[in-house]
Write a protein that holds these residues in place. Structure first.
Motif, PDB file in Angstrom:
ATOM      1  N   TYR A 182      15.970  73.241  17.686  1.00 57.89           N
ATOM      2  CA  TYR A 182      16.851  73.915  18.655  1.00 57.89           C
ATOM      3  C   TYR A 182      16.359  75.336  18.938  1.00 57.89           C
ATOM      4  N   ILE A 183      15.906  76.033  17.896  1.00 56.58           N
ATOM      5  CA  ILE A 183      15.347  77.381  18.070  1.00 56.58           C
ATOM      6  C   ILE A 183      14.096  77.316  18.942  1.00 56.58           C
ATOM      7  N   GLN A 184      13.243  76.330  18.716  1.00 57.65           N
ATOM      8  CA  GLN A 184      12.043  76.183  19.527  1.00 57.65           C
ATOM      9  C   GLN A 184      12.390  75.905  20.986  1.00 57.65           C
ATOM     10  N   THR A 185      13.474  75.176  21.208  1.00 56.94           N
ATOM     11  CA  THR A 185      13.897  74.882  22.573  1.00 56.94           C
ATOM     12  C   THR A 185      14.386  76.146  23.268  1.00 56.94           C
ATOM     13  N   ILE A 186      15.043  77.035  22.526  1.00 56.22           N
ATOM     14  CA  ILE A 186      15.474  78.322  23.098  1.00 56.22           C
ATOM     15  C   ILE A 186      14.256  79.111  23.577  1.00 56.22           C
ATOM     16  N   ILE A 187      13.192  79.101  22.781  1.00 60.03           N
ATOM     17  CA  ILE A 187      11.958  79.792  23.168  1.00 60.03           C
ATOM     18  C   ILE A 187      11.378  79.177  24.432  1.00 60.03           C
ATOM     19  N   LYS A 188      11.345  77.845  24.512  1.00 59.58           N
ATOM     20  CA  LYS A 188      10.824  77.162  25.705  1.00 59.58           C
ATOM     21  C   LYS A 188      11.599  77.554  26.957  1.00 59.58           C
ATOM     22  N   GLU A 189      12.931  77.497  26.860  1.00 64.81           N
ATOM     23  CA  GLU A 189      13.758  77.789  28.023  1.00 64.81           C
ATOM     24  C   GLU A 189      13.632  79.254  28.430  1.00 64.81           C
ATOM     25  N   SER A 190      13.452  80.143  27.454  1.00 62.58           N
ATOM     26  CA  SER A 190      13.212  81.563  27.770  1.00 62.58           C
ATOM     27  C   SER A 190      11.882  81.733  28.487  1.00 62.58           C
ATOM     28  N   PHE A 191      10.860  81.021  28.039  1.00 67.54           N
ATOM     29  CA  PHE A 191       9.567  81.064  28.720  1.00 67.54           C
ATOM     30  C   PHE A 191       9.681  80.557  30.154  1.00 67.54           C
ATOM     31  N   ARG A 192      10.452  79.483  30.363  1.00 70.78           N
ATOM     32  CA  ARG A 192      10.587  78.919  31.704  1.00 70.78           C
ATOM     33  C   ARG A 192      11.254  79.901  32.667  1.00 70.78           C
ATOM     34  N   LEU A 193      12.363  80.486  32.217  1.00 65.32           N
ATOM     35  CA  LEU A 193      13.154  81.346  33.097  1.00 65.32           C
ATOM     36  C   LEU A 193      12.614  82.775  33.158  1.00 65.32           C
ATOM     37  N   HIS A 194      11.992  83.225  32.068  1.00 68.36           N
ATOM     38  CA  HIS A 194      11.516  84.616  31.997  1.00 68.36           C
ATOM     39  C   HIS A 194      10.092  84.667  31.437  1.00 68.36           C
ATOM     40  N   PRO A 195       9.103  84.132  32.150  1.00 68.53           N
ATOM     41  CA  PRO A 195       7.730  84.167  31.621  1.00 68.53           C
ATOM     42  C   PRO A 195       7.266  85.607  31.441  1.00 68.53           C
ATOM     43  N   PRO A 196       6.749  85.978  30.259  1.00 65.16           N
ATOM     44  CA  PRO A 196       6.335  87.365  30.025  1.00 65.16           C
ATOM     45  C   PRO A 196       5.208  87.820  30.952  1.00 65.16           C
ATOM     46  N   ILE A 197       4.348  86.888  31.351  1.00 65.79           N
ATOM     47  CA  ILE A 197       3.328  87.174  32.371  1.00 65.79           C
ATOM     48  C   ILE A 197       3.631  86.251  33.542  1.00 65.79           C
ATOM     49  N   PRO A 198       4.293  86.754  34.593  1.00 64.54           N
ATOM     50  CA  PRO A 198       4.763  85.871  35.666  1.00 64.54           C
ATOM     51  C   PRO A 198       3.659  85.300  36.542  1.00 64.54           C
ATOM     52  N   LEU A 199       2.496  85.950  36.571  1.00 64.45           N
ATOM     53  CA  LEU A 199       1.380  85.491  37.407  1.00 64.45           C
ATOM     54  C   LEU A 199       0.126  85.306  36.568  1.00 64.45           C
ATOM     55  N   LEU A 200      -0.431  84.093  36.562  1.00 67.81           N
ATOM     56  CA  LEU A 200      -1.778  83.898  36.019  1.00 67.81           C
ATOM     57  C   LEU A 200      -2.780  84.303  37.082  1.00 67.81           C
ATOM     58  N   ASN A 201      -3.842  84.959  36.666  1.00 67.42           N
ATOM     59  CA  ASN A 201      -4.829  85.469  37.615  1.00 67.42           C
ATOM     60  C   ASN A 201      -6.211  84.962  37.261  1.00 67.42           C
ATOM     61  N   ARG A 202      -6.905  84.380  38.238  1.00 68.85           N
ATOM     62  CA  ARG A 202      -8.282  83.926  38.061  1.00 68.85           C
ATOM     63  C   ARG A 202      -9.090  84.304  39.294  1.00 68.85           C
ATOM     64  N   ARG A 203     -10.413  84.137  39.219  1.00 64.75           N
ATOM     65  CA  ARG A 203     -11.301  84.415  40.362  1.00 64.75           C
ATOM     66  C   ARG A 203     -12.301  83.268  40.496  1.00 64.75           C
ATOM     67  N   ALA A 204     -12.507  82.823  41.742  1.00 66.80           N
ATOM     68  CA  ALA A 204     -13.402  81.698  41.995  1.00 66.80           C
ATOM     69  C   ALA A 204     -14.862  82.122  41.847  1.00 66.80           C
ATOM     70  N   LEU A 205     -15.616  81.390  41.034  1.00 71.56           N
ATOM     71  CA  LEU A 205     -17.032  81.683  40.829  1.00 71.56           C
ATOM     72  C   LEU A 205     -17.913  81.017  41.882  1.00 71.56           C
ATOM     73  N   GLU A 206     -17.348  80.067  42.625  1.00 73.70           N
ATOM     74  CA  GLU A 206     -18.073  79.388  43.704  1.00 73.70           C
ATOM     75  C   GLU A 206     -17.046  78.794  44.665  1.00 73.70           C
ATOM     76  N   ASP A 207     -17.505  78.319  45.800  1.00 70.48           N
ATOM     77  CA  ASP A 207     -16.602  77.673  46.752  1.00 70.48           C
ATOM     78  C   ASP A 207     -15.941  76.464  46.090  1.00 70.48           C
ATOM     79  N   CYS A 208     -14.687  76.226  46.458  1.00 68.18           N
ATOM     80  CA  CYS A 208     -13.935  75.139  45.848  1.00 68.18           C
ATOM     81  C   CYS A 208     -13.115  74.432  46.921  1.00 68.18           C
ATOM     82  N   LYS A 209     -13.176  73.103  46.948  1.00 69.49           N
ATOM     83  CA  LYS A 209     -12.423  72.307  47.906  1.00 69.49           C
ATOM     84  C   LYS A 209     -11.171  71.758  47.240  1.00 69.49           C
ATOM     85  N   ILE A 210     -10.009  72.102  47.799  1.00 71.04           N
ATOM     86  CA  ILE A 210      -8.731  71.606  47.320  1.00 71.04           C
ATOM     87  C   ILE A 210      -8.052  70.898  48.478  1.00 71.04           C
ATOM     88  N   GLY A 211      -8.003  69.578  48.422  1.00 68.10           N
ATOM     89  CA  GLY A 211      -7.460  68.823  49.554  1.00 68.10           C
ATOM     90  C   GLY A 211      -8.315  69.045  50.788  1.00 68.10           C
TER      91      GLY A 211
END
Length: 432
Positions: free
Chosen positions: A323-352
């Motif tokens: 139950y304690i672990q579930t509280i941590i999960k739900e806190s992560f879902r609603l309040h992620p400590p880092i709201p944006l993951l950031n990456r950079r493309a090393l080459e051209d990439c086709k998505i759809g």
């Protein structure tokens, strides 16, 4: 004179070809708002980027492109698209964006921001095996236990005397104490001297890494210091240098006297990592428990059943506290400590049907995914039942379920995951 018409037509042909290519490339980008010259879409972005991106994604979809000054970016808030970007194309997005502040403060040799190459691979192996491997984490268990007991003792004394406590500051001191002792054998809880300077610098570095420097994103301002960023990060760099020089000198002296060894003498990145993020998670979880007394009561009942009332929670208890672990999960879902993951493309990439050009910044909006009604039922409600149901009970935070990625995923996932998932549930349960 006869060459002039030829030169004119050749130049016109080349210019037309370039313009047509640019238009074609724009058409192959994901949907985007109308951009202004020079500033791009800066006028649409507020101080909280994840809020602005969330608002724009409701209009332009779960994958959109955006121009931040001179920098092209794409934003996703879809688990499926995120999986295609960060799993299927993991190598393509195996780089992180850098900045003038990051290059200065990390001596342009940071593990966290290093390109995907031999140095980064060596440092990751060193980190995951020597620093954050299970054997090393076990060796540092007494430090984590002692710091947790100090925190609980402090809160208990304040409770007896009826004093108020700034939980934000105390949790930050607690997490900083653990990291700084693991790395540097000093505690950051003291007032004045090296400890306070260490804590202050850790917070200043975290803040300046997360701020926008207009000189980084609009090329015509690159030589100017319009916001005073350069002055600020050079001052932090000078103070950081002085602090590290003192610490290194002391460690070398103790080594010569054979009184102490130091595994992490050269690993400076971790001083500013895992402090604000860990303390923030516990703080949000406590706030939600105060606002949901029935959840708090159930958490207390689980702790009484598993641990009893004669001792504090230990890390070995965590597997038996779902139950304690579930509280941590739900806190992560609603309040992620880092709201944006950031990456950079090393080459051209086709998505759809879209092409993401080399050098494009990728923003994965974790905050937006946590509030998406297409992913979560009643997403704005703090409901542990969503993770206790059979359909969602297997969802974890280790980077395999793309609707919940507080530690990122793939080769650029957070190496401190194991430490955090031992520290966070134990701290929260002890405070409960």
């Amino acid at each position: 004179m006869t060459l002039q018409p030829l030169i004119f037509y050749v130049s016109l042909f080349i210019l037309s070809a370039l313009v047509l290519k640019a238009i074609k490339n724009l058409r192959r980008l994901p949907p985007r708002p109308w951009a202004l010259p020079i500033v791009g879409h800066l006028h649409l972005l507020g101080p909280s980027l994840h809020h602005s991106f969330h608002k724009l994604s409701t209009r332009y979809g779960p994958l959109m492109s955006i121009r931040i000054g001179s920098v092209l970016g794409v934003v996703t808030s879809s688990p499926d698209v995120t999986k295609e970007l960060l799993k299927t194309n993991d190598v393509t997005f195996a780089a992180r964006n850098s900045s003038a502040a990051i290059e200065c403060l990390t001596y342009n040799s940071s593990f966290a921001f290093a390109p995907n190459g031999p140095y980064w691979q060596f440092m990751k192996k060193l980190t995951t095996v020597e620093l954050l491997g299970s054997r090393t984490l076990l060796q540092f268990l007494p430090i984590r236990t002692n710091e947790l007991h100090e925190l609980i003792r402090f809160l208990f004394e304040k409770s007896k005397s009826g004093g108020s406590v700034n939980i934000t500051d105390e949790l930050l001191k607690f997490t900083n104490n653990i990291i700084s002792q693991m790395m540097l054998s000093i505690r950051c809880s003291g007032k004045g001297g090296q400890a306070e300077e260490c804590r202050t610098l850790a917070r200043e570095v975290t803040e300046i890494f997360g701020e926008f420097n207009i000189s980084d994103i609009i090329w015509i301002f690159k030589i100017f210091d319009i916001q005073g960023f350069r002055r600020r990060f050079k001052d932090i760099h000078r103070r950081f240098d002085s602090l590290l020089e003192n610490i290194i000198t002391n460690r070398e002296k103790l080594r010569k006297e054979k009184k102490e060894t130091s595994l992490l003498l050269s690993v400076q990145d971790f001083l500013t990592a895992g402090t604000d993020t860990s303390s923030m998670t516990v703080e949000w979880a406590l706030a939600e428990l105060i606002n949901h007394p029935m959840v708090l009561q159930k958490a207390q009942q689980e702790i009484d059943l598993v641990v009893g009332r004669n001792r504090l929670v230990q890390e070995s208890d965590v597997p038996h506290l779902p139950y304690i672990q579930t509280i941590i999960k739900e806190s992560f879902r609603l309040h992620p400590p880092i709201p944006l993951l950031n990456r950079r493309a090393l080459e051209d990439c086709k998505i759809g049907n879209y092409i993401i050009p080399k050098g494009t910044l990728l923003f994965v909006n974790l905050w937006s995914m946590g509030r998406d009604p297409k992913i979560w039922k009643n997403p704005l409600e703090f409901q542990l039942e969503r993770f206790l149901s059979q359909s969602n009970s297997e969802i974890d935070v280790r980077g395999l379920h793309y609707q919940l990625l507080p530690f990122g995923t793939g080769r650029r996932g957070c190496p401190g995951l194991s430490l955090a998932m031992q520290e966070l549930p134990t701290t929260l349960a002890s405070m409960i």
